[in-house]
Design a protein around this motif. Structure first.
Motif, mmCIF file in Angstrom:
data_model
loop_
_atom_site.group_PDB
_atom_site.id
_atom_site.type_symbol
_atom_site.label_atom_id
_atom_site.label_comp_id
_atom_site.label_asym_id
_atom_site.label_seq_id
_atom_site.Cartn_x
_atom_site.Cartn_y
_atom_site.Cartn_z
ATOM 1 N N ARG A 74 1.870 4.068 13.221
ATOM 2 C CA ARG A 74 2.105 4.650 11.902
ATOM 3 C C ARG A 74 1.075 5.748 11.685
ATOM 4 N N ASP A 75 1.536 6.982 11.807
ATOM 5 C CA ASP A 75 0.589 8.087 11.660
ATOM 6 C C ASP A 75 0.900 8.974 10.460
ATOM 7 N N LYS A 76 1.886 8.603 9.680
ATOM 8 C CA LYS A 76 2.218 9.351 8.465
ATOM 9 C C LYS A 76 1.767 8.539 7.253
ATOM 10 N N GLN A 77 1.259 9.245 6.264
ATOM 11 C CA GLN A 77 0.726 8.579 5.089
ATOM 12 C C GLN A 77 1.671 8.766 3.911
ATOM 13 N N ILE A 78 1.872 7.691 3.143
ATOM 14 C CA ILE A 78 2.645 7.723 1.905
ATOM 15 C C ILE A 78 1.725 7.199 0.811
ATOM 16 N N ASN A 79 1.519 7.987 -0.204
ATOM 17 C CA ASN A 79 0.657 7.565 -1.306
ATOM 18 C C ASN A 79 1.506 7.262 -2.529
ATOM 19 N N LEU A 80 1.125 6.235 -3.268
ATOM 20 C CA LEU A 80 1.793 5.943 -4.524
ATOM 21 C C LEU A 80 0.818 5.291 -5.487
ATOM 22 N N ARG A 81 1.142 5.393 -6.747
ATOM 23 C CA ARG A 81 0.309 4.797 -7.786
ATOM 24 C C ARG A 81 1.086 3.676 -8.438
ATOM 25 N N ALA A 82 0.363 2.644 -8.853
ATOM 26 C CA ALA A 82 0.976 1.485 -9.504
ATOM 27 C C ALA A 82 0.049 0.988 -10.597
ATOM 28 N N THR A 83 0.627 0.245 -11.532
ATOM 29 C CA THR A 83 -0.195 -0.396 -12.553
ATOM 30 C C THR A 83 -0.863 -1.619 -11.935
ATOM 31 N N ASP A 84 -1.834 -2.164 -12.627
ATOM 32 C CA ASP A 84 -2.480 -3.392 -12.151
ATOM 33 C C ASP A 84 -1.460 -4.518 -12.007
#
Length: 94
Positions: free
Chosen positions: A10-20
């Motif tokens: 896995r060399d690709k990055q996926i970023n995401l934001r979430a609540t607690d």
């Protein structure tokens, strides 16, 4: 004899934001199936994406085009070699 299963790198990055709260729910669900957060999220996201792609089966055609489509579907296969290549093709996500 032990068999080693090699995973793709896995060399690709996926970023995401979430609540607690969202993170806590994901972490809890992942722990129930003995997975880490990343593996859990990726597995579920890929599975859902594949289902959405495979579910694209609605065709909107006028009567003439519909009849032509049905005629082609019911016609004998003209190119068996081409059909076999199509059946052997792997989806892009594999």
């Amino acid at each position: 004899m032990q068999t080693t299963v090699r995973k793709s790198v896995r060399d690709k990055q996926i970023n995401l934001r979430a609540t607690d709260e969202e993170r806590a729910v994901i972490d809890y669900a992942a722990s129930l199936v003995n997975k880490n957060r990343t593996d859990f999220i990726l597995e579920k996201a890929v599975h859902e994406a594949q289902n959405i792609i495979l579910d694209q089966r609605v065709f909107v055609l006028d009567d003439a085009r519909y009849q032509a489509f049905i005629k082609q579907l019911e016609a004998p296969v003209q190119n068996a070699e081409g059909r076999q290549r199509l059946m052997d093709a792997k989806p892009e996500w594999k």
